[in-house]
Scaffold this motif. Structure first.
Motif, PDB file in Angstrom:
ATOM      1  N   MET A   1     -14.276 -32.140  25.241  1.00 21.59           N
ATOM      2  CA  MET A   1     -15.961 -31.559  26.095  1.00 21.59           C
ATOM      3  C   MET A   1     -16.215 -32.909  25.508  1.00 21.59           C
ATOM      4  SD  MET A   1     -17.874 -27.815  25.465  1.00 21.59           S
ATOM      5  CE  MET A   1     -17.104 -26.903  26.452  1.00 21.59           C
ATOM      6  N   ASN A   2     -16.636 -33.165  26.329  1.00 15.53           N
ATOM      7  CA  ASN A   2     -17.459 -33.937  26.294  1.00 15.53           C
ATOM      8  C   ASN A   2     -19.116 -34.193  25.903  1.00 15.53           C
ATOM      9  OD1 ASN A   2     -19.274 -33.958  28.996  1.00 15.53           O
ATOM     10  ND2 ASN A   2     -17.583 -35.559  30.076  1.00 15.53           N
ATOM     11  N   ASN A   3     -20.172 -34.742  26.269  1.00 15.09           N
ATOM     12  CA  ASN A   3     -21.305 -34.916  25.297  1.00 15.09           C
ATOM     13  C   ASN A   3     -22.138 -34.541  27.197  1.00 15.09           C
ATOM     14  OD1 ASN A   3     -21.245 -35.745  22.903  1.00 15.09           O
ATOM     15  ND2 ASN A   3     -21.863 -37.392  23.614  1.00 15.09           N
ATOM     16  N   SER A   4     -22.450 -34.745  27.460  1.00 12.43           N
ATOM     17  CA  SER A   4     -22.898 -33.807  29.039  1.00 12.43           C
ATOM     18  C   SER A   4     -22.683 -32.421  29.307  1.00 12.43           C
ATOM     19  CB  SER A   4     -22.612 -34.881  29.989  1.00 12.43           C
ATOM     20  OG  SER A   4     -21.583 -34.673  30.751  1.00 12.43           O
ATOM     21  N   SER A   5     -21.255 -31.832  28.625  1.00 11.28           N
ATOM     22  CA  SER A   5     -20.859 -31.143  29.182  1.00 11.28           C
ATOM     23  C   SER A   5     -21.648 -30.318  27.683  1.00 11.28           C
ATOM     24  CB  SER A   5     -18.995 -30.831  28.940  1.00 11.28           C
ATOM     25  OG  SER A   5     -18.280 -31.672  29.910  1.00 11.28           O
ATOM     26  N   LYS A   6     -21.133 -30.664  26.792  1.00 16.36           N
ATOM     27  CA  LYS A   6     -21.900 -30.079  25.509  1.00 16.36           C
ATOM     28  C   LYS A   6     -23.475 -29.599  25.461  1.00 16.36           C
ATOM     29  CE  LYS A   6     -19.047 -31.441  21.765  1.00 16.36           C
ATOM     30  NZ  LYS A   6     -18.559 -32.483  20.184  1.00 16.36           N
ATOM     31  N   ALA A   7     -24.374 -31.048  26.277  1.00 18.92           N
ATOM     32  CA  ALA A   7     -25.435 -30.321  26.806  1.00 18.92           C
ATOM     33  C   ALA A   7     -26.042 -29.362  27.474  1.00 18.92           C
ATOM     34  CB  ALA A   7     -26.056 -31.663  26.919  1.00 18.92           C
ATOM     35  N   VAL A   8     -24.948 -28.983  28.059  1.00 22.00           N
ATOM     36  CA  VAL A   8     -25.138 -28.254  29.453  1.00 22.00           C
ATOM     37  C   VAL A   8     -24.555 -27.302  29.122  1.00 22.00           C
ATOM     38  CG1 VAL A   8     -24.162 -26.537  32.105  1.00 22.00           C
ATOM     39  CG2 VAL A   8     -24.427 -29.831  31.561  1.00 22.00           C
ATOM     40  N   VAL A   9     -24.120 -26.579  28.188  1.00 22.67           N
ATOM     41  CA  VAL A   9     -23.899 -25.086  27.692  1.00 22.67           C
ATOM     42  C   VAL A   9     -24.874 -25.316  26.860  1.00 22.67           C
ATOM     43  CG1 VAL A   9     -21.808 -24.370  25.807  1.00 22.67           C
ATOM     44  CG2 VAL A   9     -20.900 -25.739  27.748  1.00 22.67           C
ATOM     45  N   SER A  10     -25.241 -25.655  26.256  1.00 25.31           N
ATOM     46  CA  SER A  10     -26.779 -25.681  25.022  1.00 25.31           C
ATOM     47  C   SER A  10     -27.661 -25.074  25.716  1.00 25.31           C
ATOM     48  CB  SER A  10     -26.411 -26.994  24.071  1.00 25.31           C
ATOM     49  OG  SER A  10     -25.614 -27.360  23.221  1.00 25.31           O
ATOM     50  N   PHE A  11     -27.874 -26.043  26.672  1.00 23.57           N
ATOM     51  CA  PHE A  11     -28.871 -25.476  27.778  1.00 23.57           C
ATOM     52  C   PHE A  11     -28.813 -23.929  28.273  1.00 23.57           C
ATOM     53  CE2 PHE A  11     -31.521 -24.986  31.751  1.00 23.57           C
ATOM     54  CZ  PHE A  11     -32.446 -25.352  31.175  1.00 23.57           C
ATOM     55  N   ILE A  12     -27.083 -23.643  28.667  1.00 22.18           N
ATOM     56  CA  ILE A  12     -26.857 -21.936  29.256  1.00 22.18           C
ATOM     57  C   ILE A  12     -27.898 -21.288  27.990  1.00 22.18           C
ATOM     58  CG2 ILE A  12     -25.234 -20.924  30.125  1.00 22.18           C
ATOM     59  CD1 ILE A  12     -24.305 -23.620  31.740  1.00 22.18           C
ATOM     60  N   VAL A  13     -26.990 -21.418  27.301  1.00 17.58           N
ATOM     61  CA  VAL A  13     -27.364 -20.739  25.961  1.00 17.58           C
ATOM     62  C   VAL A  13     -28.457 -20.660  25.207  1.00 17.58           C
ATOM     63  CG1 VAL A  13     -26.254 -20.507  22.878  1.00 17.58           C
ATOM     64  CG2 VAL A  13     -24.690 -20.907  24.891  1.00 17.58           C
ATOM     65  N   GLY A  14     -29.098 -21.704  25.471  1.00 16.25           N
ATOM     66  CA  GLY A  14     -30.631 -21.725  24.729  1.00 16.25           C
ATOM     67  C   GLY A  14     -30.832 -20.520  25.402  1.00 16.25           C
ATOM     68  N   ALA A  15     -30.841 -20.549  26.995  1.00 14.06           N
ATOM     69  CA  ALA A  15     -31.933 -20.582  27.795  1.00 14.06           C
ATOM     70  C   ALA A  15     -31.579 -18.700  27.726  1.00 14.06           C
ATOM     71  CB  ALA A  15     -31.960 -20.987  29.339  1.00 14.06           C
ATOM     72  N   ALA A  16     -30.319 -18.012  28.000  1.00 11.62           N
ATOM     73  CA  ALA A  16     -29.966 -16.713  27.634  1.00 11.62           C
ATOM     74  C   ALA A  16     -30.381 -16.128  26.074  1.00 11.62           C
ATOM     75  CB  ALA A  16     -28.064 -17.056  27.664  1.00 11.62           C
ATOM     76  N   VAL A  17     -30.513 -17.188  25.589  1.00 13.82           N
ATOM     77  CA  VAL A  17     -31.170 -16.390  24.522  1.00 13.82           C
ATOM     78  C   VAL A  17     -32.697 -16.710  24.723  1.00 13.82           C
ATOM     79  CG1 VAL A  17     -32.673 -17.556  21.963  1.00 13.82           C
ATOM     80  CG2 VAL A  17     -30.164 -17.239  22.838  1.00 13.82           C
ATOM     81  N   GLY A  18     -33.460 -17.264  24.789  1.00 11.43           N
ATOM     82  CA  GLY A  18     -35.029 -17.141  25.574  1.00 11.43           C
ATOM     83  C   GLY A  18     -35.419 -15.928  26.441  1.00 11.43           C
ATOM     84  N   VAL A  19     -34.076 -15.853  27.365  1.00  8.31           N
ATOM     85  CA  VAL A  19     -34.225 -14.780  28.366  1.00  8.31           C
ATOM     86  C   VAL A  19     -34.390 -13.651  27.677  1.00  8.31           C
ATOM     87  CG1 VAL A  19     -33.040 -13.043  30.501  1.00  8.31           C
ATOM     88  CG2 VAL A  19     -33.769 -15.934  30.086  1.00  8.31           C
ATOM     89  N   ALA A  20     -33.138 -13.349  26.998  1.00  9.62           N
ATOM     90  CA  ALA A  20     -33.170 -12.095  25.424  1.00  9.62           C
ATOM     91  C   ALA A  20     -34.219 -11.439  24.545  1.00  9.62           C
ATOM     92  CB  ALA A  20     -31.849 -12.082  25.221  1.00  9.62           C
ATOM     93  N   VAL A  21     -34.933 -12.857  24.354  1.00  9.68           N
ATOM     94  CA  VAL A  21     -35.842 -13.178  23.517  1.00  9.68           C
ATOM     95  C   VAL A  21     -37.077 -12.184  23.785  1.00  9.68           C
ATOM     96  CG1 VAL A  21     -37.257 -13.745  22.002  1.00  9.68           C
ATOM     97  CG2 VAL A  21     -35.782 -13.790  21.055  1.00  9.68           C
ATOM     98  N   GLY A  22     -37.215 -13.259  25.010  1.00 12.29           N
ATOM     99  CA  GLY A  22     -37.854 -12.129  26.340  1.00 12.29           C
ATOM    100  C   GLY A  22     -38.226 -11.135  26.464  1.00 12.29           C
ATOM    101  N   TYR A  23     -37.285 -10.722  27.014  1.00 12.50           N
ATOM    102  CA  TYR A  23     -36.884  -9.275  27.539  1.00 12.50           C
ATOM    103  C   TYR A  23     -37.252  -8.159  25.983  1.00 12.50           C
ATOM    104  CZ  TYR A  23     -34.524  -5.055  28.553  1.00 12.50           C
ATOM    105  OH  TYR A  23     -34.382  -3.524  29.354  1.00 12.50           O
ATOM    106  N   PHE A  24     -36.487  -8.885  25.208  1.00 10.24           N
ATOM    107  CA  PHE A  24     -37.110  -7.506  24.015  1.00 10.24           C
ATOM    108  C   PHE A  24     -38.220  -7.854  23.278  1.00 10.24           C
ATOM    109  CE2 PHE A  24     -38.216  -7.989  19.429  1.00 10.24           C
ATOM    110  CZ  PHE A  24     -37.662  -6.618  18.771  1.00 10.24           C
ATOM    111  N   LEU A  25     -39.224  -8.383  23.857  1.00 15.42           N
ATOM    112  CA  LEU A  25     -40.562  -8.447  22.866  1.00 15.42           C
ATOM    113  C   LEU A  25     -41.652  -8.389  23.862  1.00 15.42           C
ATOM    114  CD1 LEU A  25     -40.795 -12.082  22.002  1.00 15.42           C
ATOM    115  CD2 LEU A  25     -40.796 -10.179  20.732  1.00 15.42           C
TER     116      LEU A  25
END
Length: 64
Positions: A1-25
Motif C-alpha cells: 500500500m503506497n502513501n496515497s492509498s494510506k491517506a485515502v483510507v485514513s481520510f475515509i476512516v476519519g470521516a466515518a468516525v466523525g459521522v458516527a460521533v456527530g450522530y451520537f451527539l
C-alpha cells in the motif's frame, strides 16, 4: 500500500468516525450514556476515597 492509498483510507476512516460521533451527539442515547458514565465515575471515586482512607488509617497506626 503506497502513501496515497494510506491517506485515502485514513481520510475515509476519519470521516466515518466523525459521522458516527456527530450522530451520537445528536441522538437521544447521549443523555443515557452520559448518565451511566457519571454513575460509574462516582462509584470509582468513592472506591478510591475508601482505599485512600484505609491507607491513611494504616499509615497512622504504623507511625503511632
Amino acid at each position: 500500500m503506497n502513501n496515497s492509498s494510506k491517506a485515502v483510507v485514513s481520510f475515509i476512516v476519519g470521516a466515518a468516525v466523525g459521522v458516527a460521533v456527530g450522530y451520537f451527539l445528536n441522538s437521544d442515547k447521549k443523555d443515557e450514556l452520559v448518565g451511566k458514565l457519571r454513575y460509574q465515575a462516582d462509584k470509582l471515586k468513592d472506591k478510591w476515597k475508601k482505599k485512600k482512607d484505609q491507607f491513611e488509617d494504616a499509615l497512622e497506626n504504623e507511625l503511632a
